[in-house]
Scaffold this active site. Structure first.
Site, PDB file in Angstrom:
ATOM      1  CE  LYS A   1      93.659  55.558  62.096  1.00 43.07           C
ATOM      2  NZ  LYS A   1      92.578  56.519  62.205  1.00 43.07           N
TER       3      LYS A   1
ATOM      4  N   GLY B   1      77.839  57.231  75.013  1.00 42.25           N
ATOM      5  CA  GLY B   1      79.193  57.784  75.062  1.00 42.25           C
ATOM      6  C   GLY B   1      79.143  59.285  75.231  1.00 42.25           C
TER       7      GLY B   1
ATOM      8  N   GLY C   1      81.455  61.430  75.571  1.00 38.79           N
ATOM      9  CA  GLY C   1      82.833  61.905  75.386  1.00 38.79           C
ATOM     10  C   GLY C   1      82.865  63.189  74.573  1.00 38.79           C
ATOM     11  CG  ASN C   2      86.637  64.644  73.279  1.00 38.13           C
ATOM     12  OD1 ASN C   2      86.586  65.382  74.257  1.00 38.13           O
ATOM     13  ND2 ASN C   2      87.685  63.869  73.034  1.00 38.13           N
ATOM     14  CB  VAL C   3      81.910  62.902  69.064  1.00 37.72           C
ATOM     15  CG1 VAL C   3      80.861  63.128  67.982  1.00 37.72           C
ATOM     16  CG2 VAL C   3      83.301  62.907  68.460  1.00 37.72           C
TER      17      VAL C   3
HETATM   18  P1  NAD Z   1      85.924  59.854  73.684  1.00 41.94           P
HETATM   19  O1  NAD Z   1      86.925  58.889  74.188  1.00 41.94           O
HETATM   20  O2  NAD Z   1      86.054  61.291  74.034  1.00 41.94           O
HETATM   21  O3  NAD Z   1      84.449  59.401  74.135  1.00 41.94           O
HETATM   22  C1  NAD Z   1      84.024  58.097  74.184  1.00 41.94           C
HETATM   23  C2  NAD Z   1      83.141  57.962  75.412  1.00 41.94           C
HETATM   24  O4  NAD Z   1      82.549  56.671  75.418  1.00 41.94           O
HETATM   25  C3  NAD Z   1      83.916  58.086  76.738  1.00 41.94           C
HETATM   26  O5  NAD Z   1      83.304  59.068  77.575  1.00 41.94           O
HETATM   27  C4  NAD Z   1      83.822  56.691  77.327  1.00 41.94           C
HETATM   28  O6  NAD Z   1      83.783  56.697  78.753  1.00 41.94           O
HETATM   29  C5  NAD Z   1      82.516  56.197  76.746  1.00 41.94           C
HETATM   30  N1  NAD Z   1      82.352  54.752  76.741  1.00 41.94           N
HETATM   31  C6  NAD Z   1      83.292  53.782  76.603  1.00 41.94           C
HETATM   32  N2  NAD Z   1      82.720  52.566  76.682  1.00 41.94           N
HETATM   33  C7  NAD Z   1      81.386  52.768  76.850  1.00 41.94           C
HETATM   34  C8  NAD Z   1      80.270  51.913  76.990  1.00 41.94           C
HETATM   35  N3  NAD Z   1      80.401  50.586  76.971  1.00 41.94           N
HETATM   36  N4  NAD Z   1      79.045  52.464  77.161  1.00 41.94           N
HETATM   37  C9  NAD Z   1      78.876  53.807  77.201  1.00 41.94           C
HETATM   38  N5  NAD Z   1      79.916  54.675  77.070  1.00 41.94           N
HETATM   39  C10 NAD Z   1      81.147  54.160  76.916  1.00 41.94           C
HETATM   40  O7  NAD Z   1      85.889  59.647  72.100  1.00 41.94           O
HETATM   41  P2  NAD Z   1      85.315  60.647  71.009  1.00 41.94           P
HETATM   42  O8  NAD Z   1      86.419  61.450  70.451  1.00 41.94           O
HETATM   43  O9  NAD Z   1      84.097  61.310  71.519  1.00 41.94           O
HETATM   44  O10 NAD Z   1      84.889  59.603  69.866  1.00 41.94           O
HETATM   45  C11 NAD Z   1      83.727  58.805  70.001  1.00 41.94           C
HETATM   46  C12 NAD Z   1      83.658  57.804  68.849  1.00 41.94           C
HETATM   47  O11 NAD Z   1      83.596  58.500  67.614  1.00 41.94           O
HETATM   48  C13 NAD Z   1      84.866  56.878  68.747  1.00 41.94           C
HETATM   49  O12 NAD Z   1      84.436  55.632  68.282  1.00 41.94           O
HETATM   50  C14 NAD Z   1      85.729  57.550  67.695  1.00 41.94           C
HETATM   51  O13 NAD Z   1      86.554  56.619  67.023  1.00 41.94           O
HETATM   52  C15 NAD Z   1      84.677  58.106  66.773  1.00 41.94           C
HETATM   53  N6  NAD Z   1      85.121  59.269  65.998  1.00 41.94           N
HETATM   54  C16 NAD Z   1      85.559  60.390  66.643  1.00 41.94           C
HETATM   55  C17 NAD Z   1      85.960  61.501  65.905  1.00 41.94           C
HETATM   56  C18 NAD Z   1      86.417  62.772  66.582  1.00 41.94           C
HETATM   57  O14 NAD Z   1      86.507  63.818  65.916  1.00 41.94           O
HETATM   58  N7  NAD Z   1      86.696  62.756  67.876  1.00 41.94           N
HETATM   59  C19 NAD Z   1      85.928  61.463  64.494  1.00 41.94           C
HETATM   60  C20 NAD Z   1      85.451  60.309  63.863  1.00 41.94           C
HETATM   61  C21 NAD Z   1      85.053  59.213  64.625  1.00 41.94           C
END
Ligand code: NAD
Length: 362
Positions: A87, A187, A189-191
């Protein structure tokens, strides 16, 4: 995000956590200050994203890179990938310090490691930044599809989480059928968004929580039956499955005693506030916990696929394997009465030790 500072000297800290190499990078012309952490390269080159963040001080940045790079070692090992863990962190405000020159200088530092460390995108970084880094080094993955990369890894991550959730259901209920199961995705978000797609397709009753209206709307526009719930009272909600897909440390002393679910399976990294305490607390409450670093490995699997010549179908197929690995972890956990996170960590360490041994004897 609060990142604790640490006072131990770098070498003793590395020794305690088992790191191979830490590279401190600085460049007065661009203002670059960065740390690259190579935790373990027994299985292959150390792969892990670069995070740009305004750390409170340098030791907080060092602590973060040490912790995150070690986590990548375990994630790669349990996923059966021939990758080590690494990292990098760039210290500074991502909104004000970035420039083409700074990113390219950082890329040159990555290149100086000659492939021992492979970087990717993480918090605070954009696709454009990765393009600049890529101008100075080939040791970068997660680049856009237009440049021959795999693009957004989130759909693959969501698929792996879905597989881990189904295996957890099989363990908890004797069937991996998620139809009519009440699943809360924290959440949007993306995932989280892609995970909702899979869950709705199977007929699960999905609830969703987020702190931003636009994120919620993007999901409910596609899935009008998804119920929006208050993000501040997750523990009070009656559900079968809790899927943390936002922040880390949501499984802690306050939340675990109140949780009303039989399964926790989500994408967020570092869900257990204290690994040694909270994994056991979940087990004692009879809650099936799918270890985060195991079921969210789809993104890493997607990056690994880029190294072999990108193929999304292959990445998805490999992520399907998360089902079987989760099943093995959960069955071993109940046989040995040990927390699933600990079992997953031991399996990862076991693979690394075995591969180290065969390479020693070759
Ligand atoms: P993202 O930023 O697209 O989505 C996160 C979402 O969580 C956002 O919409 C945000 O508004 C919301 N959020 C923040 N605080 C919150 C709360 N207190 N209550 C409810 N919602 C809240 O991130 P992502 O890419 O979807 O990743 C989500 C998680 O998965 C992260 O922890 C990331 O480290 C982990 N992760 C992601 C990937 C990937 O491929 N994107 C891979 C491995 C792990």
């Amino acid at each position: 995000m609060k990142v604790e500072s640490q006072t131990a000297l770098p070498l003793s800290q590395m020794e305690r956590m088992g790191h191979e190499q830490i590279v401190f990078c600085q460049d007065p012309y661009t203002g670059l200050k960065a740390i690259i952490g190579v935790h373990n390269t027994v299985l292959g080159p150390a792969l892990g994203g670069t995070r740009m963040w305004s750390y409170a001080d340098e030791s907080a940045a060092l602590t973060d890179v040490l912790r995150l790079s070690r986590g990548m070692t375990y994630k790669a090992a349990i996923s059966g990938l021939n990758l080590g863990g690494g990292k990098a962190v760039i210290i500074g405000d991502a909104r004000t310090l970035k420039s083409e020159a700074l990113m390219r200088r950082f890329g040159a530092f990555v290149d100086s490691l000659d492939g021992k460390y492979i970087t990717a995108e993480d918090v605070g970084m954009t696709t454009k930044d990765m393009e600049y880094i890529h101008m100075e080094t080939d040791h970068v993955v997660g680049i856009p599809e237009t440049l021959g990369g795999g693009g957004d890894p989130s759909p693959v991550t969501a698929y792996g989480v879905y597989m881990g959730m189904k295996a957890s259901a099989k363990k908890a209920y004797g069937s991996d059928d998620l139809s009519n199961k009440k699943v809360l995705v924290q959440g949007a978000g993306n995932v989280g968004g892609y995970l909702v797609d899979y869950l709705r397709e199977e007929g699960a009753k999905v609830m969703i929580a987020d702190i931003f209206e636009d994120k919620l709307k993007a999901v409910t526009d596609n899935h009008p039956t998804v119920q929006v719930v208050d993000p501040n009272n997750i523990e009070d909600i009656d559900m079968d499955i809790y899927a943390p897909c936002a922040l880390g440390a949501t499984l802690n002393d306050n939340t675990i005693p109140k949780l009303k679910c039989q399964i926790v399976a989500g994408a967020a990294n570092n869900q257990l506030a204290k690994e040694d305490v909270h994994g056991k607390m979940l087990m004692d409450r009879g809650i099936v916990y799918a270890p985060d670093f195991l079921i969210n490995a789809g993104g890493l699997i997607n990056c690994y696929s880029e190294l072999e010549g990108y193929n999304r179908d292959r990445a998805m197929q490999q992520s399907q394997g998360i089902y079987d690995t989760t099943m093995t972890v959960l069955n071993t956990s109940s046989e040995k009465s040990m927390p699933s996170q600990l079992i997953a960590t031991q399996m990862a360490e076991d693979r690394i030790n075995k591969m180290a041994e065969i390479h020693r004897s070759l």
